[in-house]
Design a protein around this motif. Structure first.
Motif, short mmCIF file in Angstrom:
data_model
loop_
_atom_site.label_atom_id
_atom_site.label_comp_id
_atom_site.label_asym_id
_atom_site.label_seq_id
_atom_site.Cartn_x
_atom_site.Cartn_y
_atom_site.Cartn_z
N GLU A 54 0.84 -1.20 0.00
CA GLU A 54 0.00 0.00 0.00
C GLU A 54 0.87 1.25 0.00
N ILE A 55 0.45 2.23 -0.77
CA ILE A 55 1.10 3.54 -0.76
C ILE A 55 0.20 4.48 0.05
N GLU A 56 0.78 5.00 1.12
CA GLU A 56 0.02 5.84 2.06
C GLU A 56 -0.46 7.14 1.39
N ILE A 57 -1.74 7.46 1.57
CA ILE A 57 -2.23 8.75 1.08
C ILE A 57 -2.87 9.59 2.19
N GLY A 58 -2.98 9.00 3.37
CA GLY A 58 -3.65 9.69 4.47
C GLY A 58 -2.86 10.83 5.06
N ASP A 59 -1.56 10.87 4.79
CA ASP A 59 -0.73 11.95 5.36
C ASP A 59 -0.55 13.10 4.39
N LEU A 60 -1.16 13.02 3.21
CA LEU A 60 -1.01 14.13 2.26
C LEU A 60 -1.87 15.31 2.71
N PRO A 61 -1.30 16.51 2.71
CA PRO A 61 -2.15 17.67 3.01
C PRO A 61 -3.14 17.89 1.88
N LEU A 62 -4.13 18.73 2.11
CA LEU A 62 -5.03 19.07 1.01
C LEU A 62 -4.24 19.77 -0.09
N TYR A 63 -4.52 19.38 -1.34
CA TYR A 63 -3.75 19.95 -2.44
C TYR A 63 -3.88 21.46 -2.51
N ASN A 64 -2.75 22.12 -2.72
CA ASN A 64 -2.71 23.58 -2.86
C ASN A 64 -1.60 23.91 -3.87
N SER A 65 -1.97 24.56 -4.96
CA SER A 65 -0.98 24.84 -6.00
C SER A 65 0.14 25.77 -5.51
N GLU A 69 5.92 24.01 -6.10
CA GLU A 69 7.39 24.07 -6.22
C GLU A 69 8.10 23.68 -4.93
N THR A 70 7.38 23.68 -3.82
CA THR A 70 7.99 23.33 -2.53
C THR A 70 7.09 22.34 -1.79
N PRO A 71 6.91 21.16 -2.37
CA PRO A 71 5.97 20.21 -1.76
C PRO A 71 6.50 19.68 -0.42
N PRO A 72 5.60 19.43 0.52
CA PRO A 72 6.01 18.84 1.79
C PRO A 72 6.56 17.42 1.59
N GLU A 73 7.29 16.93 2.61
CA GLU A 73 7.94 15.61 2.50
C GLU A 73 6.92 14.51 2.19
N ALA A 74 5.72 14.58 2.77
CA ALA A 74 4.73 13.52 2.52
C ALA A 74 4.41 13.44 1.02
N VAL A 75 4.34 14.58 0.37
CA VAL A 75 4.04 14.60 -1.06
C VAL A 75 5.22 14.06 -1.85
N ARG A 76 6.42 14.43 -1.47
CA ARG A 76 7.61 13.94 -2.19
C ARG A 76 7.73 12.42 -2.03
N ARG A 77 7.48 11.94 -0.80
CA ARG A 77 7.51 10.49 -0.55
C ARG A 77 6.46 9.78 -1.40
N PHE A 78 5.26 10.35 -1.44
CA PHE A 78 4.17 9.75 -2.22
C PHE A 78 4.55 9.68 -3.70
#
Ligand code: FNR
Length: 211
Positions: A54-65, A69-78
């Motif tokens: 499983e690839i975790e998606i529960g820790d992703l913040p709500l998408y914000n454009s 250019e500076t995505p949080p670590e959870a997004v980079r990991r995802f």
């Protein structure tokens, strides 16, 4: 996923091995999610033919454009994990006749920045479970639309609109009903073939680009 895979994380090195790596997105955060149970069942049915996690998606913040250019670590990991798989199973619940916000949010993150989508070309399968008689059919049509737009070759048949009966599934994903088990095993077989077919095509395409 099944016991062997419960704590697995996606290993980026696996993408090049002969055993394909399959990521699973479960569109539910519930600790008692019937869709996660379905995901575990499919993992068991795929067995040794693939590394499934499983690839975790529960820790992703709500998408914000603003964060493109500076995505949080959870997004980079995802993004790293999705980019490393050879195939993807999307397991969707149906909330108010569509997919959950958490699943749509994951699609949003992976699709941006513009021109840098991680989704294109990933062979995918789509399934879902609900207690209701139509078994996420409406939600799946919406998810299929999104996956089509994102250029993900998605297995068309068989469709899995599972009316979930708790007495048929154990928490670790075993299935007591032979008919349900046979049907899901058939889907797993078709899906593994679908991933292998596209893995070969992607290798050929990568080879011709490198030549
Ligand atoms: C639901 N449920 C639901 N079921 C369905 O078949 N069609 C629907 O439109 C909805 N709508 C809906 C909205 C919301 C906000 C919730 C919380 C639930 C019921 C849903 O199928 C059931 O709760 C499943 O157990 C959800 O899947 P997970 O989260 O257990 O995997």
């Amino acid at each position: 996923m099944n016991t062997a895979h419960t704590t697995d994380t996606i290993d980026t090195a696996d993408a090049t091995s002969s055993t394909p790596t399959i990521g699973v997105l479960v569109g539910s955060l519930s600790s008692t999610s019937i869709n996660r149970t379905l995901a575990r069942s499919l993992t068991g049915l795929i067995g040794e033919r693939a590394h499934v996690a499983e690839i975790e998606i529960g820790d992703l913040p709500l998408y914000n454009s603003d964060l493109d250019e500076t995505p949080p670590e959870a997004v980079r990991r995802f993004k790293r994990e999705v980019s490393s798989v050879d195939g993807l199973i999307v397991v969707t619940p149906e909330y108010n006749r569509t997919m959950s916000a958490v699943l749509k949010n994951a699609f949003e993150w992976g699709s941006r920045p513009y021109g840098e989508s991680i989704w294109a070309g990933i062979p995918a399968g789509l399934v879902g479970a609900s207690p209701g008689a139509i078994g996420t059919a409406t939600a799946q049509q919406h998810v299929r639309n999104v996956m089509s737009f994102l250029d993900m070759p998605t297995l068309a048949q068989p469709e899995v609109y599972l009316q979930f009966r708790p007495e048929v599934f154990t928490d670790d994903g075993r299935i007591s009903d032979a008919g349900t088990r046979g049907f899901l095993a058939g889907w797993a077989d078709r899906f593994v073939d679908h991933v292998r077919l596209h893995a070969d095509a992607r290798l050929v395409a990568a080879g011709s680009r490198a030549a």
